[in-house]
Enzyme design. Sequence first.
Site, PDB file in Angstrom:
ATOM      1  N   PRO A  46       6.078 -42.542 -11.404  1.00 27.82           N
ATOM      2  CG  PRO A  46       6.362 -43.497 -13.500  1.00 27.82           C
ATOM      3  CD  PRO A  46       5.424 -43.465 -12.322  1.00 27.82           C
ATOM      4  CG  ASN A  47      10.580 -39.809 -13.903  1.00 28.40           C
ATOM      5  OD1 ASN A  47      11.718 -40.091 -13.539  1.00 28.40           O
ATOM      6  ND2 ASN A  47      10.012 -40.371 -14.947  1.00 28.40           N
TER       7      ASN A  47
ATOM      8  NE  ARG B 127      17.634 -32.093 -15.338  1.00 28.31           N
ATOM      9  CZ  ARG B 127      18.616 -31.574 -14.620  1.00 28.31           C
ATOM     10  NH1 ARG B 127      18.571 -30.311 -14.257  1.00 28.31           N
ATOM     11  NH2 ARG B 127      19.656 -32.284 -14.264  1.00 28.31           N
TER      12      ARG B 127
ATOM     13  CE1 TYR C 269       4.565 -32.511 -15.175  1.00 25.67           C
ATOM     14  CE2 TYR C 269       6.896 -32.347 -15.711  1.00 25.67           C
ATOM     15  CZ  TYR C 269       5.644 -32.859 -15.955  1.00 25.67           C
ATOM     16  OH  TYR C 269       5.456 -33.731 -16.997  1.00 25.67           O
TER      17      TYR C 269
ATOM     18  CG  ASN D 137       0.208 -37.509 -10.946  1.00 29.77           C
ATOM     19  OD1 ASN D 137       0.288 -38.115 -12.016  1.00 29.77           O
ATOM     20  ND2 ASN D 137       0.662 -36.280 -10.790  1.00 29.77           N
TER      21      ASN D 137
ATOM     22  CB  ALA E 109       5.259 -41.766 -17.629  1.00 33.06           C
TER      23      ALA E 109
ATOM     24  CG  HIS F  28      -0.016 -40.766 -20.584  1.00 35.15           C
ATOM     25  ND1 HIS F  28      -1.188 -40.063 -20.368  1.00 35.15           N
ATOM     26  CD2 HIS F  28       0.966 -40.033 -19.985  1.00 35.15           C
ATOM     27  CE1 HIS F  28      -0.907 -38.942 -19.704  1.00 35.15           C
ATOM     28  NE2 HIS F  28       0.391 -38.908 -19.456  1.00 35.15           N
TER      29      HIS F  28
ATOM     30  CG  ASP G  71      -6.701 -54.697 -15.845  1.00 36.80           C
ATOM     31  OD1 ASP G  71      -7.688 -54.084 -16.294  1.00 36.80           O
ATOM     32  OD2 ASP G  71      -6.006 -55.458 -16.549  1.00 36.80           O
TER      33      ASP G  71
ATOM     34  CD  GLU H 286      -6.588 -39.347 -14.637  1.00 36.79           C
ATOM     35  OE1 GLU H 286      -7.813 -39.385 -14.923  1.00 36.79           O
ATOM     36  OE2 GLU H 286      -5.692 -39.495 -15.474  1.00 36.79           O
TER      37      GLU H 286
ATOM     38  CG  HIS I 211      -2.664 -36.013 -14.653  1.00 34.94           C
ATOM     39  ND1 HIS I 211      -1.625 -36.916 -14.599  1.00 34.94           N
ATOM     40  CD2 HIS I 211      -3.769 -36.724 -14.953  1.00 34.94           C
ATOM     41  CE1 HIS I 211      -2.090 -38.113 -14.874  1.00 34.94           C
ATOM     42  NE2 HIS I 211      -3.388 -38.034 -15.088  1.00 34.94           N
ATOM     43  CB  ILE I 212       1.282 -31.444 -11.437  1.00 30.96           C
ATOM     44  CG1 ILE I 212       1.346 -32.262 -10.134  1.00 30.96           C
ATOM     45  CG2 ILE I 212       1.883 -30.051 -11.260  1.00 30.96           C
ATOM     46  CD1 ILE I 212       2.748 -32.679  -9.730  1.00 30.96           C
TER      47      ILE I 212
ATOM     48  NE  ARG J 100       2.963 -31.687 -20.743  1.00 29.30           N
ATOM     49  CZ  ARG J 100       3.726 -32.345 -19.866  1.00 29.30           C
ATOM     50  NH1 ARG J 100       3.219 -32.694 -18.692  1.00 29.30           N
ATOM     51  NH2 ARG J 100       4.968 -32.635 -20.154  1.00 29.30           N
TER      52      ARG J 100
ATOM     53  NE  ARG K  65       3.364 -35.288 -21.770  1.00 27.45           N
ATOM     54  CZ  ARG K  65       4.378 -35.864 -21.121  1.00 27.45           C
ATOM     55  NH1 ARG K  65       4.148 -36.671 -20.120  1.00 27.45           N
ATOM     56  NH2 ARG K  65       5.632 -35.633 -21.483  1.00 27.45           N
TER      57      ARG K  65
HETATM   58  O1  CA2 Z   1       1.097 -33.533 -14.916  1.00 26.77           O
HETATM   59  C1  CA2 Z   1       1.272 -34.569 -14.270  1.00 26.77           C
HETATM   60  O2  CA2 Z   1       1.052 -34.666 -13.070  1.00 26.77           O
HETATM   61  C2  CA2 Z   1       1.868 -35.800 -14.982  1.00 26.77           C
HETATM   62  O3  CA2 Z   1       1.263 -36.957 -14.399  1.00 26.77           O
HETATM   63  C3  CA2 Z   1       3.359 -35.774 -14.692  1.00 26.77           C
HETATM   64  C4  CA2 Z   1       4.148 -36.851 -15.428  1.00 26.77           C
HETATM   65  C5  CA2 Z   1       3.765 -36.927 -16.907  1.00 26.77           C
HETATM   66  O4  CA2 Z   1       4.385 -38.036 -17.515  1.00 26.77           O
HETATM   67  C6  CA2 Z   1       2.263 -36.992 -17.123  1.00 26.77           C
HETATM   68  O5  CA2 Z   1       1.992 -36.978 -18.510  1.00 26.77           O
HETATM   69  C7  CA2 Z   1       1.564 -35.822 -16.464  1.00 26.77           C
HETATM   70  C8  CA2 Z   1       5.648 -36.580 -15.255  1.00 26.77           C
HETATM   71  C9  CA2 Z   1       6.120 -36.734 -13.805  1.00 26.77           C
HETATM   72  C10 CA2 Z   1       7.240 -35.861 -13.357  1.00 26.77           C
HETATM   73  O6  CA2 Z   1       8.208 -35.576 -14.332  1.00 26.77           O
HETATM   74  C11 CA2 Z   1       9.272 -34.751 -14.048  1.00 26.77           C
HETATM   75  C12 CA2 Z   1       9.958 -34.293 -15.134  1.00 26.77           C
HETATM   76  C13 CA2 Z   1      11.037 -33.453 -14.951  1.00 26.77           C
HETATM   77  C14 CA2 Z   1      11.430 -33.075 -13.669  1.00 26.77           C
HETATM   78  C15 CA2 Z   1      10.743 -33.550 -12.586  1.00 26.77           C
HETATM   79  C16 CA2 Z   1       9.654 -34.378 -12.767  1.00 26.77           C
END
Ligand code: CA2
Length: 142
Positions: free
Chosen positions: A9-10, A17, A22, A74, A77, A80, A87, A98, A100-101, A107, A111
């Site tokens: 997600p995201n 942002r 990231y 990846n 969220a 965590h 599973d 795995e 993570h960027i 952090r 996390r």
């Molecule tokens: O560092 C990573 O790759 C994460 O998997 C990215 C996740 C975060 O919840 C993990 O703890 C670490 C967040 C995904 C992207 O979030 C955004 C936030 C703001 C703008 C664009 C993407």
Amino acid sequence: MHILVINGPNLNMLGIREPHIYGSNTYEALCSLILDYAAEKGVEIELFQSNHEGEIVDAIHEAYRDEVDGIVINPAAYTHTSVAILDALKAVAIPAVEVHISDVSQREPFRQISYAGMACEKAFIGLGFDGYLRAIDYLISK
Ligand code: CA2
């Protein structure tokens, strides 16, 4: 060799942002980077992104049916929180890595746990987009 790359997600919002965490490159740029690298290495790549936990579980199951050789994941969220993704990875027993960027180890406390990571052979954390390429290298070299 056939590798499935899953982003949670995201991650489709990358570059919009929080560039200090990231980077400023978009999800589309990440996809191009991975596809170009895979072409260079002669690897077949399938890219999958979803904002929904169940869809990610379904994609992992489909990888089993499609006889995918490796998974780069990846879970964002869901890393965590999701025992369901853990599973699913255990159920299919496909070699998984795995990514993570950001450096999640530096952090927030929430996390610091990775459920999906418990089913992964290796992790590349805090290397930016390069982590995905290192994960592909790892699966190729197995
Ligand atoms: O560092 C990573 O790759 C994460 O998997 C990215 C996740 C975060 O919840 C993990 O703890 C670490 C967040 C995904 C992207 O979030 C955004 C936030 C703001 C703008 C664009 C993407």
